[in-house]
Design a protein around this motif. Structure first.
Motif, short mmCIF file in Angstrom:
data_model
loop_
_atom_site.label_atom_id
_atom_site.label_comp_id
_atom_site.label_asym_id
_atom_site.label_seq_id
_atom_site.Cartn_x
_atom_site.Cartn_y
_atom_site.Cartn_z
N ARG A 194 0.88 -1.26 0.09
CA ARG A 194 -0.02 -0.06 0.13
C ARG A 194 0.89 1.19 -0.03
N LEU A 195 0.41 2.30 -0.76
CA LEU A 195 1.20 3.50 -0.73
C LEU A 195 1.02 4.19 0.85
N CYS A 225 -4.27 8.37 -2.96
CA CYS A 225 -5.47 7.41 -2.87
C CYS A 225 -6.65 8.40 -3.50
N CYS A 285 -6.32 8.44 -7.14
CA CYS A 285 -6.20 7.15 -7.88
C CYS A 285 -7.40 6.91 -8.78
N PHE A 340 -7.71 3.68 -9.70
CA PHE A 340 -8.20 2.52 -9.40
C PHE A 340 -8.79 2.12 -7.95
N ARG A 341 -9.04 3.50 -7.52
CA ARG A 341 -9.70 3.69 -6.05
C ARG A 341 -11.13 2.79 -6.10
N CYS A 353 -10.33 -0.84 -5.71
CA CYS A 353 -9.13 -0.99 -4.55
C CYS A 353 -9.72 -1.50 -3.07
N HIS A 364 -7.94 -1.42 -0.17
CA HIS A 364 -7.63 -0.82 0.85
C HIS A 364 -7.18 0.77 0.55
N PRO A 365 -8.11 1.66 0.01
CA PRO A 365 -7.88 2.87 -0.26
C PRO A 365 -7.50 3.73 1.22
S1 SF4 Z 1 -6.71 3.85 -4.04
FE1 SF4 Z 1 -5.59 1.86 -3.67
S2 SF4 Z 1 -4.41 1.37 -5.35
FE2 SF4 Z 1 -5.08 3.62 -5.68
S3 SF4 Z 1 -3.15 4.61 -4.58
FE3 SF4 Z 1 -4.56 3.99 -2.89
S4 SF4 Z 1 -3.98 2.14 -2.18
FE4 SF4 Z 1 -3.09 2.37 -4.21
#
Ligand code: SF4
Length: 134
Positions: free
Chosen positions: A113-114, A120, A123, A125-126, A129, A131-132
């Motif tokens: 995870r970032l 996030c 993002c 892909f939120r 995802c 685990h945002p």
């Molecule tokens: S929402 Fe999910 S995929 Fe996007 S940056 Fe955050 S942890 Fe990474």
């Protein structure tokens, strides 16, 4: 000027340069132009410049500086770009990064995870995802 450079070994890589300046010594220095409110270089800028360096050296055989500049300009008409000097990643680090990406996409490695909540927030892909952070 903008131009594409491409290599196929040690990895396949296509990189588009924003600008390159040739020093009197013949050394090329790469410059990446960014328009954003936050006046600082990001790791993604360093990765871009490092990949460009690898592609230019691989295709042309010319020597490119191990540092580059990220020119950041605020998205307003009157703003002047501010130059940030950054140390570029080595070819080995770029190859390792590409391999890591391939391993993540192939499911051989779990992504971490970032640390940044801000990433996030924007993002793409939120929605998918698990685990945002924000
Ligand atoms: S929402 Fe999910 S995929 Fe996007 S940056 Fe955050 S942890 Fe990474």
């Amino acid at each position: 000027m903008e131009r594409l450079f491409q290599i196929s070994t040690p990895v396949g890589l296509v990189a588009k340069l924003d600008r390159a300046y040739r020093m009197p010594s013949g050394l090329l220095v790469l410059v990446e132009l960014k328009t954003r409110w936050i006046n600082q270089p990001f790791l993604s800028d360093v990765i871009q410049l490092s990949a460009q360096r690898m592609a230019v050296m691989g295709q042309t055989g010319q020597v490119v500086a191990s540092y580059g500049y990220v020119m950041v300009k605020a998205p307003t008409g009157r703003a002047f770009p501010i130059a940030h000097r950054v140390q570029l990643m080595t070819d080995e680090e770029i190859v390792a990064l590409i391999k890591k990406r391939e391993d993540i996409l192939a499911g051989r490695l779990m992504p971490r995870r970032l640390h940044s909540r801000n990433a996030c927030l924007t993002c793409v892909f939120r929605a998918q995802c698990d685990h945002p952070r924000a």
